[in-house]
Design a protein around this motif. Structure first.
Motif, PDB file in Angstrom:
ATOM      1  N   GLU A  84       0.853  -1.188   0.000  1.00 22.99           N
ATOM      2  CA  GLU A  84       0.000   0.000   0.000  1.00 22.99           C
ATOM      3  C   GLU A  84       0.890   1.240   0.000  1.00 22.99           C
ATOM      4  O   GLU A  84       1.923   1.285   0.682  1.00 22.99           O
ATOM      5  CB  GLU A  84      -0.857  -0.024   1.277  1.00 22.99           C
ATOM      6  CG  GLU A  84      -1.833   1.107   1.389  1.00 22.99           C
ATOM      7  CD  GLU A  84      -2.593   1.068   2.716  1.00 22.99           C
ATOM      8  OE1 GLU A  84      -3.338   2.010   2.952  1.00 22.99           O
ATOM      9  OE2 GLU A  84      -2.429   0.103   3.489  1.00 22.99           O
ATOM     10  N   GLY A  85       0.507   2.247  -0.800  1.00 23.51           N
ATOM     11  CA  GLY A  85       1.322   3.473  -0.836  1.00 23.51           C
ATOM     12  C   GLY A  85       2.572   3.322  -1.698  1.00 23.51           C
ATOM     13  O   GLY A  85       3.457   4.175  -1.685  1.00 23.51           O
ATOM     14  N   ARG A  86       2.682   2.195  -2.411  1.00 24.82           N
ATOM     15  CA  ARG A  86       3.697   1.962  -3.450  1.00 24.82           C
ATOM     16  C   ARG A  86       5.115   1.737  -2.926  1.00 24.82           C
ATOM     17  O   ARG A  86       5.800   0.840  -3.351  1.00 24.82           O
ATOM     18  CB  ARG A  86       3.658   3.079  -4.497  1.00 24.82           C
ATOM     19  CG  ARG A  86       2.238   3.172  -5.046  1.00 24.82           C
ATOM     20  CD  ARG A  86       2.053   4.155  -6.108  1.00 24.82           C
ATOM     21  NE  ARG A  86       1.443   5.399  -5.697  1.00 24.82           N
ATOM     22  CZ  ARG A  86       0.154   5.573  -5.463  1.00 24.82           C
ATOM     23  NH1 ARG A  86      -0.677   4.572  -5.514  1.00 24.82           N
ATOM     24  NH2 ARG A  86      -0.308   6.764  -5.141  1.00 24.82           N
ATOM     25  N   ARG A  87       5.588   2.578  -2.018  1.00 28.34           N
ATOM     26  CA  ARG A  87       6.895   2.372  -1.362  1.00 28.34           C
ATOM     27  C   ARG A  87       8.051   2.149  -2.329  1.00 28.34           C
ATOM     28  O   ARG A  87       8.869   1.257  -2.143  1.00 28.34           O
ATOM     29  CB  ARG A  87       6.825   1.178  -0.400  1.00 28.34           C
ATOM     30  CG  ARG A  87       5.731   1.234   0.622  1.00 28.34           C
ATOM     31  CD  ARG A  87       6.144   2.010   1.855  1.00 28.34           C
ATOM     32  NE  ARG A  87       5.077   2.030   2.830  1.00 28.34           N
ATOM     33  CZ  ARG A  87       4.916   1.113   3.782  1.00 28.34           C
ATOM     34  NH1 ARG A  87       5.764   0.116   3.880  1.00 28.34           N
ATOM     35  NH2 ARG A  87       3.923   1.212   4.626  1.00 28.34           N
ATOM     36  N   VAL A  88       8.098   2.936  -3.386  1.00 26.02           N
ATOM     37  CA  VAL A  88       9.253   2.822  -4.282  1.00 26.02           C
ATOM     38  C   VAL A  88      10.468   3.452  -3.600  1.00 26.02           C
ATOM     39  O   VAL A  88      10.333   4.232  -2.659  1.00 26.02           O
ATOM     40  CB  VAL A  88       8.987   3.499  -5.653  1.00 26.02           C
ATOM     41  CG1 VAL A  88       7.869   2.790  -6.391  1.00 26.02           C
ATOM     42  CG2 VAL A  88       8.680   4.981  -5.510  1.00 26.02           C
ATOM     43  N   ASP A 160      -1.795  -4.603  -2.518  1.00 27.47           N
ATOM     44  CA  ASP A 160      -2.469  -3.851  -1.457  1.00 27.47           C
ATOM     45  C   ASP A 160      -2.879  -2.461  -1.948  1.00 27.47           C
ATOM     46  O   ASP A 160      -2.032  -1.594  -2.138  1.00 27.47           O
ATOM     47  CB  ASP A 160      -1.528  -3.736  -0.238  1.00 27.47           C
ATOM     48  CG  ASP A 160      -2.271  -3.342   1.025  1.00 27.47           C
ATOM     49  OD1 ASP A 160      -3.489  -3.084   0.936  1.00 27.47           O
ATOM     50  OD2 ASP A 160      -1.645  -3.288   2.099  1.00 27.47           O
ATOM     51  N   GLU A 161      -4.177  -2.284  -2.165  1.00 27.77           N
ATOM     52  CA  GLU A 161      -4.761  -0.989  -2.566  1.00 27.77           C
ATOM     53  C   GLU A 161      -4.090  -0.374  -3.809  1.00 27.77           C
ATOM     54  O   GLU A 161      -3.620   0.766  -3.762  1.00 27.77           O
ATOM     55  CB  GLU A 161      -4.684   0.020  -1.397  1.00 27.77           C
ATOM     56  CG  GLU A 161      -5.338  -0.433  -0.114  1.00 27.77           C
ATOM     57  CD  GLU A 161      -6.861  -0.393  -0.136  1.00 27.77           C
ATOM     58  OE1 GLU A 161      -7.436  -0.137  -1.211  1.00 27.77           O
ATOM     59  OE2 GLU A 161      -7.459  -0.640   0.905  1.00 27.77           O
ATOM     60  N   PRO A 162      -4.051  -1.098  -4.941  1.00 25.58           N
ATOM     61  CA  PRO A 162      -3.364  -0.544  -6.110  1.00 25.58           C
ATOM     62  C   PRO A 162      -4.005   0.729  -6.671  1.00 25.58           C
ATOM     63  O   PRO A 162      -3.340   1.503  -7.351  1.00 25.58           O
ATOM     64  CB  PRO A 162      -3.422  -1.678  -7.142  1.00 25.58           C
ATOM     65  CG  PRO A 162      -4.492  -2.592  -6.671  1.00 25.58           C
ATOM     66  CD  PRO A 162      -4.532  -2.467  -5.185  1.00 25.58           C
TER      67      PRO A 162
END
Length: 235
Positions: A84-88, A160-162
């Motif tokens: 969730e929130g991408r975390r790149v 998670d939540e894409p």
């Protein structure tokens, strides 16, 4: 059965986040977990990927218990999470992020061709491969998070939540890419606030409420269920 979650209990201090949930994901499926904020959806994914230790219950992957394995071992078995929130990695380039996704792989020779495959699937990432990930738009970061996860060659992808924070047009694009990833052989367990979109692409779904599973069935059944329509589809 590819993944079996049996009687899973998870607590954060005094808060019981999961109260004995059980669910299954068969090879080749897209299975959606839907429910309100705080229902336990993200906790379920984080427990499957080894980031949270359950108090009780078991997680079986391809017939083997993985409940006590550390996250890096779970990744090497073929389970990868798009958080969730991408975390790149914001200070690394697009290309470096993709290379990080393959960190656990031993077959170095195939990594380059897999990066090319990611660029074919996400042409926008190819155009921005030398750009720092932190300068990408939200949609591009979501594509990068998905591409990075695919670099580990997962059998089971936890998403998670894409759609979180994305414009409606981009949500359509991301969901059609999720379908395409599934059609190319990757099984998907999808957590998504946008129940309408999730049920439109899933084969089966589970509804979570305050840490308990309250409904399960085919995505079509749940999309037509009056309770689900009222609570989650805004009808």
């Amino acid at each position: 059965m590819l993944l079996e979650v049996k009687d899973l209990h998870v607590s954060y201090g005094a808060i019981r986040a999961l109260k004995g949930i059980s669910c299954q994901v068969a090879e080749g499926e897209i299975v959606a977990l839907i429910g309100a904020n705080g229902a336990g959806k993200t906790t379920t994914l984080r427990t499957v990927s080894g980031l949270i230790r359950p108090q009780a219950g078991s997680i079986i992957y391809r017939g083997q218990p993985i409940t006590k394995l550390p996250p890096h071992q779970i990744v090497s078995l073929g389970i990868c999470q798009v958080p969730e929130g991408r975390r790149v990695f914001t200070r690394m380039t697009v290309l470096e992020n993709l290379e990080m996704g393959a960190y656990s792989r031993k077959d170095r020779a195939n990594i380059k061709s897999d990066i090319e495959r990611v660029f074919q699937r996400f042409p926008r990432l190819a155009e921005r491969k030398a750009q720092l990930a932190g300068t990408l738009s939200g949609g591009e970061q979501q594509m990068l998070a998905m591409g990075r996860a695919l670099m580990s060659r997962p059998t089971l992808l936890l998403m998670d939540e894409p759609s979180m924070g994305l414009a409606p047009m981009l949500v359509q694009e991301i969901f059609s890419i999720i379908q395409e990833i599934n059609q190319n052989g990757t099984t998907i367990l999808l957590v998504e606030q946008n129940a309408h979109m999730a049920l439109s692409i899933a084969h089966r779904a589970y509804v979570l409420e305050t840490g308990e599973l309250v409904l399960a069935g085919s995505a079509k059944e749940l999309a037509n269920n009056p309770e689900v329509r009222k609570a989650y589809l805004g009808e």
